[in-house]
Design a protein around this motif. Structure first.
Motif, short mmCIF file in Angstrom:
data_model
loop_
_atom_site.label_atom_id
_atom_site.label_comp_id
_atom_site.label_asym_id
_atom_site.label_seq_id
_atom_site.Cartn_x
_atom_site.Cartn_y
_atom_site.Cartn_z
N LYS A 216 25.96 100.15 34.49
CA LYS A 216 27.06 99.50 35.21
C LYS A 216 26.55 98.43 36.15
O LYS A 216 27.13 97.35 36.28
N ASN A 217 25.44 98.72 36.85
CA ASN A 217 24.94 97.81 37.88
C ASN A 217 23.94 96.78 37.34
O ASN A 217 23.49 95.95 38.10
N ALA A 218 23.55 96.94 36.07
CA ALA A 218 22.52 96.04 35.51
C ALA A 218 23.15 94.81 34.90
O ALA A 218 24.34 94.78 34.56
N LYS A 219 22.30 93.78 34.77
CA LYS A 219 22.73 92.56 34.10
C LYS A 219 22.70 92.78 32.59
O LYS A 219 21.93 93.61 32.10
N PRO A 220 23.51 92.04 31.83
CA PRO A 220 23.49 92.21 30.37
C PRO A 220 22.11 91.95 29.76
O PRO A 220 21.78 92.54 28.75
N GLU A 222 19.35 92.96 30.82
CA GLU A 222 18.48 94.11 31.04
C GLU A 222 18.90 95.33 30.24
O GLU A 222 18.30 96.40 30.37
N TYR A 223 19.98 95.23 29.41
CA TYR A 223 20.47 96.39 28.67
C TYR A 223 19.40 96.93 27.71
O TYR A 223 19.14 98.14 27.65
N GLU A 224 18.78 96.04 26.95
CA GLU A 224 17.78 96.50 25.97
C GLU A 224 16.59 97.13 26.66
O GLU A 224 16.01 98.11 26.16
N LYS A 225 16.15 96.59 27.80
CA LYS A 225 15.02 97.17 28.54
C LYS A 225 15.34 98.59 28.99
O LYS A 225 14.51 99.51 28.88
N ILE A 226 16.58 98.80 29.52
CA ILE A 226 16.97 100.14 29.98
C ILE A 226 17.06 101.09 28.79
O ILE A 226 16.62 102.25 28.86
N ALA A 227 17.63 100.62 27.67
CA ALA A 227 17.73 101.48 26.49
C ALA A 227 16.37 101.89 25.98
O ALA A 227 16.14 103.04 25.59
N PHE A 228 15.37 100.95 25.96
CA PHE A 228 14.02 101.28 25.50
C PHE A 228 13.32 102.26 26.45
O PHE A 228 12.66 103.19 26.04
N GLN A 229 13.54 102.08 27.78
CA GLN A 229 12.87 102.92 28.79
C GLN A 229 13.37 104.35 28.74
O GLN A 229 12.59 105.30 28.89
N TYR A 230 14.70 104.54 28.49
CA TYR A 230 15.27 105.89 28.54
C TYR A 230 15.62 106.42 27.16
O TYR A 230 16.37 107.38 27.04
N GLY A 231 15.07 105.80 26.10
CA GLY A 231 15.18 106.39 24.77
C GLY A 231 16.56 106.31 24.15
O GLY A 231 16.93 107.17 23.36
N ILE A 232 17.39 105.32 24.51
CA ILE A 232 18.73 105.20 23.95
C ILE A 232 18.64 104.38 22.66
O ILE A 232 18.19 103.23 22.67
#
Length: 1171
Positions: A216-220, A222-232
């Motif tokens: 919710k608080n991240a920029k679009p 950064e979505y892929e970076k967050i998904a890679f970091q948390y295994g999504i």
């Protein structure tokens, strides 16, 4: 022992690499309890743990071992091991393991750290393993191993992870969105990712961070970076849900309660979707992937007040999709995730026993038909393929592992694993009792026959053959045969080395079948090294050791005899010696009486052998008699001799000859190859020196003693006859003869010649010699010696002869040995002067015009004939030649015309007249002296149009005495006046110049060219060609020409200097002026002209006068004079020449010249008389 220490919980919370799984304990047979959840790092049974701990009670290398530890979830813990390095030369090797085999070195990172330190004072190594933010699946058994060379130590310890208090379970958002891309396979487990070696993945731990809040608080971006970091993995689904959640934040006019963001249901289960409407009158429609859903037995719709409910019965993998509901103009959506239920093992594997070679089947049943299961052997996954010994048979829910031809290597624990459980069983493969049906038997075989060892056992298994404890290697001669229960070892052509003890050992059994092979061989005598008649030759006085190779098995006994008399093996001059592979006859100091036939007899249990050997004792021959010297030459002689009376029992092979000077004691061998004959001709002797010769006889044994020397002899001989006797000239009273020296003069040298003649009437007979020349058989009184003393030259004139007489002539060479054979002139000579008409032989290159350049030398040689000596007259163009300009040199056979530096005035026709008596011969030579041509006379610009200019010119007045071969045309822009060649080797006197630049103004100039090159100067156009632009006439401004003329002026003057006598000296100055001034050098006011002692140079205005090897007389005042049309200028300097070796030596030593002058003046004043 110290307790494990806990670390601060201040590091980033990321999941560390999971430790490997331990083997699962076998489930109780017949139990119906649900399968136990797989856990990572499950500890072994207590019995195993006690066994491991008991094996490591005595430490070899550890000073301090890691101890069991307990830690809460999320906390840190450290395990420590210490090793003392007192007796170690280098650092030991330490490894950390999880369970039995997982090496944790490959898993080290920021959540699992391995450290090591060394304290120099206590010489102690400390090794640490730190686990950061522990989880429940980290619990289990760990092991630490240390090794150094041949020492090894290990220690096991346990880690217990306790649940953290006060924690509440969170929704596993990441696991909810981790699914396969294909909808049909969404419920199946990916075993290739879950099962690697013995590793079984567990469902990932619950996240400790709210991924929704991050998204919710991240920029679009950064979505892929967050998904890679948390295994999504299903980022698309989460972003859709995130969009819907953001839209939910706005109040909906149609819905008072919307669908949840996502729903999850097991395969075959039922799911319920509920929304509440703000207005119950609104029409509601349900959609799946954009298609409207109609009521059916699968989809059931209910209305309860404002609630609208949809049930989906018997959910399948195809129902995993996106759903949304519309009410009026608004809609809300959700995601449905269907997961497949785990597959259970309904029938467990059973322990099985089998024998080697049997077929083994391990059977189990699962809860689903055609379910995906994995088979393991001792925890390692079994890979099935065309080359694998393992096969799997699937019949519905039944899975069978088949092993064809089981071996002891198949003894192991086998397990089967599904998504919901596992089962294991032990397989034990043993050997059947072995019976020997036919044992091996000992063999005795003759050499060369076949060896066959055969045995039979009760089992059809392979085995190994050994010979004397070493493995038997198959080859073309040795074959190992295995047919069913029968084993054979076949050796073709038995050899002695095949003898030994052979043993057959069946594989996997400790039973051995031995047999001995004995190879026998009849005795044999090997006489291959002797002659065809078995003759052995020995030199008298030498020791004979005759070694005869023998063979046989067992080794035979040898007996030597001569004339029925046995030769004993003991001491004595003639004796026998026996060895295992040979028998030897020994004769010390052989004598001629030892010659004869010797017999050898061999005997063993396989047979007998006999042979006879002839021994011949030979010696060197006797010396020959003294040789006889029959003939002697200048450096050679002929000698002969008789063979020796006794040849020593061996034929004479040849002879060696030696010679020496009579007064010397040193003999020199004359031949290195044997001479078969009894005659020889020694050569290369010195004439006048006395020599002696002697002979050696040679046979196969050696060289005899020398013969007595011959009588002394002295080589000395006359020279060969003179050669090429010919007439040089004849007059009315004289005849001049000439000849060449003899071909062979000899060491005695040549003292002179004797020339003899006789008149034609005194010859009694004539004949021809071998060379076809006439020879004359005259008595010595008929020949008259023409010379009183020996002639030292090869030419002589016979004087006082009557006119018209005919004479014969011969010449002899004379030295200390006497006169040589005479050389005759072949024909009688008429004493009368012969007139030979003149004839001029013009060389081929002079039959055409002879061309030379100005300054080159002319040197022409014209041969002629004629007798008596002809008279020569040279003329040029009909006029006598000026001998001051042209040198003429005449001889009896040729005339030479020489011009040192040719000039153009030397061109012309040269006539040569050769006159003898009344005969006259003439010849002409054309000489052409050529030079560079002059420039063309006039060059004009005939027309200018466009980018072209037409030129016309007249040929030069001076063609350089050679035809004009072409012209070279150059152009120059008026601005730069740099000349560029436009046309070369042009033959016409007019040309058109093209491709001129518009707007430029050009000048042109033309060079004339002949065979010598271009003219030194060129003729330039007086007017210029203006290339005007079209449509606009440009009028050139008128500029006055700049006057570059300048009177001569010296920019660098001459400098007073000195020179050393005998060394070249130079005077230099520089001058400028326009036109270029003419330079004249003067000495003491007298111009220097054509003096070879001076050389003058002028280059780029620098004037140089070089004085070659000056003397004191070259000193004086030198002047350089420069003259042009605008004036004259002069400059002077003084040159002083220093003479003598003393001045040069002092100057080379670095003494200043003024000091040298004063020193030499003082020296002259002190010695005025010059003494």
């Amino acid at each position: 022992m110290p307790e494990p220490t806990k670390k601060e919980e201040n590091e980033a919370p990321a999941p560390p690499p999971p430790p490997p799984p331990e083997e699962q304990s076998k489930e109780k047979e017949g139990g119906s309890a649900p399968p136990k959840e797989w856990s990572l790092g499950e500890s072994p049974a207590p019995e195993e743990q006690d066994k491991q701990n008991s094996n490591t009670t005595q430490s070899v290398l550890f000073v301090e071992k890691p101890q069991n530890g307990t830690v809460k979830v999320g906390e840190n813990i450290t395990f420590i091991a210490k090793v003392e390095a007192k007796d170690l030369l280098r650092k030991p090797t330490v490894k950390w393991f999880k369970g039995k085999w997982m090496d944790l070195a490959s898993k080290a990172g920021k959540h699992l750290q391995l450290k090591e330190t060394f304290e120099r004072q206590t010489r102690m190594y400390t090794f640490e393993m730190q686990i950061i933010q522990a989880k429940e699946n980290y619990a289990g058994n760990y092991r630490c191993e240390v090794s150094y060379k041949d020492k090894f130590d290990t220690c096991s310890f346990d880690l217990e992870v306790l649940e953290s208090t006060g924690t509440t379970p969170n929704i596993d958002i990441r696991s909810a969105f981790k699914r396969s891309e294909g909808q049909e396979d969404a419920g199946e487990l990916d075993f290739s990712g879950l099962l690697k070696r013995r590793e079984i993945k567990q469902q990932e731990e619950e996240p400790q961070i709210d991924v929704w809040e991050l998204l919710k608080n991240a920029k679009p971006s950064e979505y892929e970076k967050i998904a890679f970091q948390y295994g999504i993995t299903d980022l698309r689904g989460m972003l859709k849900r995130l969009k819907r959640m953001k839209r939910v934040e706005k109040k909906s006019a149609a819905f008072s309660k919307i669908l949840d963001p996502a729903y999850q249901v097991d395969k075959g289960g039922k799911v319920r979707f509920v929304v509440e409407l703000a207005d119950p009158k609104l029409e509601v429609k349900w959609f799946k992937n954009g298609q409207e859903i109609r009521p059916s037995t699968k989809y059931i719709f209910e209305h309860k007040g404002c609630q609208r409910i949809m049930f989906i019965n018997n959910c399948q993998m195809t129902d995993d999709s996106e759903y949304y509901v519309t009410a009026g103009d608004e809609k809300c959506s959700t995601e449905l995730f269907v997961r497949e239920p785990p597959v259970m093992v309904t029938k467990q594997l059973e322990d099985t026993k089998a024998y080697c070679g049997e077929r083994v089947e391990l059977e189990c049943e699962v809860s689903e038909d055609d379910a995906n299961v994995k088979w393991f052997k001792n925890g390692e996954e079994i890979i099935f393929g065309p080359k694998s010994r393992y096969r799997v048979k699937v019949e519905g829910k039944k899975h069978i592992l088949i092993i064809d031809g089981a071996t002891k290597a198949d003894t192991a624990e086998y397990s089967v694993m599904t998504t919901g459980g596992q089962s294991s069983a032990k397989l034990s493969v043993d050997l059947r009792p072995l019976k020997i049906l036919q044992p091996l038997t000992d063999l005795t075989v003759k050499l060369g026959n076949e060896i066959c060892l055969k045995c039979e056992i009760s089992e059809n298994i392979p085995g190994k053959w050994t010979k004397n404890g070493l493995p038997v290697q198959e080859s073309e001669r040795l074959k190992v045969v295995h047919k069913g229960k029968v084993h054979k070892l076949v050796i073709a052509n038995a050899l002695i080395e095949d003898e030994g003890e052979y043993v057959f050992t069946p594989d996997a059994y400790s039973v051995t079948l031995p047999a001995k092979v004995h190879v026998i061989d009849p005795p044999k005598i090997h006489l291959d090294g002797l002659d065809a008649d078995n003759t052995v030759t020995v030199i008298a006085g030498n020791k004979l050791r005759l070694e005869i190779p023998v063979s046989g098995e067992p080794p035979p006994k040898a007996l030597w005899s001569r004339a029925d008399k046995a030769i004993a093996e003991g001491g004595g001059r003639i004796r026998a010696e026996s060895y295992p592979d040979s028998s030897t006859l020994v004769i010390d100091i052989a004598e001629r009486e030892d010659s004869g036939v010797y017999n050898i007899n061999l005997k063993n249990e396989a047979g007998e052998a006999h042979a006879s050997i002839k021994i011949k004792v030979v010696d060197i021959p006797d010396p020959p008699l003294a040789p006889n010297v029959s003939d002697v030459g200048d450096d050679w002689c002929k000698m002969s001799w008789e063979p020796p009376a006794n040849d020593g029992g061996s034929p004479i092979l040849g002879y060696f000859i030696e010679r020496k000077k009579k007064q010397s004691s040193r003999w020199m061998r004359l031949n290195f190859d044997l001479i078969k004959e009894t005659t020889f001709e020694p050569k290369k002797m010195i004439e006048g020196v006395a020599y002696e010769v002697r002979i050696f006889a040679v046979n196969a044994v050696g060289i005899s003693k020398p013969s007595m020397p011959s009588k002394p002899f002295v080589p000395l001989a006359v020279t060969s006859p003179p050669t090429l006797l010919a007439i040089d000239s004849v007059t009315d009273t004289t005849v001049t003869m000439k000849w060449r020296p003899p071909d062979q003069i000899g060491a005695a040298g040549l003292d002179g010649y004797v020339l003899e003649y006789c008149f034609e009437g005194s010859t009694s007979a004539n004949q021809s010699d071998e060379k076809g020349e006439a020879a004359y058989d005259l008595s010595a009184e008929d020949w008259i010696q023409a010379n009183t003393d020996l002639i030292d030259k090869t030419k002589f004139t016979i004087t006082g002869l009557p006119t018209d007489a005919k004479i014969f002539v011969r010449v002899k060479a004379v030295n200390a040995a006497g006169a040589s054979e005479p050389k005759y002139y072949g024909q009688p000579i008429l004493v009368r002067e012969i007139i030979e008409p003149p004839k001029i032989r013009i060389p081929r290159h002079l039959k055409q015009t002879y061309i030379r350049r100005v300054g080159e030398a002319v040197n022409l040689v014209i041969p002629f004939q004629g007798k008596p000596r002809p008279e020569l007259i040279w003329k040029k163009d009909g006029v006598d030649i000026d001998k001051n300009q042209i040198n003429i040199r005449n001889s009896e056979t040729d005339t030479i015309i020489f011009i040192r530096k040719a000039e153009r005035s030397h061109s012309g026709k040269y006539d040569l007249q050769v006159k003898v008596d009344k005969y006259v011969e003439t010849a002409s030579i054309d000489i052409q002296i050529v030079d560079r041509p002059g420039p063309p006379q006039v060059v004009k610009i005939e027309d200018v149009w466009g980018e072209n200019a037409a030129l016309v010119w007249t040929p030069p007045k001076d063609d350089g005495n050679a035809p004009i071969t072409g012209y070279t045309i150059q152009k120059a822009d008026k601005k730069s006046m740099e000349w560029f060649t436009v046309i070369e080797h042009y033959h016409r006197t007019n040309a058109t110049i093209t491709e001129l630049v518009i707007g430029n103004e050009y000048y042109f100039r033309v060079f004339a060219e002949n065979m010598c090159g271009l003219s030194e100067e060129a003729t330039m156009t007086k007017e210029s060609a203006v290339i005007a632009k079209d449509g606009k006439v440009y009028k050139n401004p008128v500029y006055e020409d700049f006057d570059f003329t300048e009177a001569p002026m010296f920019t660098q003057p001459l400098v007073n200097t000195y020179a050393i006598a005998g060394y070249n000296a130079t005077l230099n100055c520089s001058v400028r002026g326009n036109p270029k001034p003419k330079i004249t050098w003067m000495k003491n006011k007298v111009a220097i002209v054509n003096d070879p002692r001076y050389r003058m140079f002028s280059n780029q205005g620098v004037c140089t006068l070089e004085i070659r090897k000056p003397s004191p007389y070259d000193g004086g005042t030198y002047c350089c004079k420069a003259v042009n049309d605008l004036g004259t200028v002069e400059i002077e300097c003084k040159l002083e020449v220093k003479g003598g070796l003393s001045f040069c030596r002092l100057l080379l030593q670095g003494v200043p010249p003024n000091i040298i002058d004063s020193y030499l003046r003082d020296l002259e004043s002190s010695n005025p008389e010059g003494n």
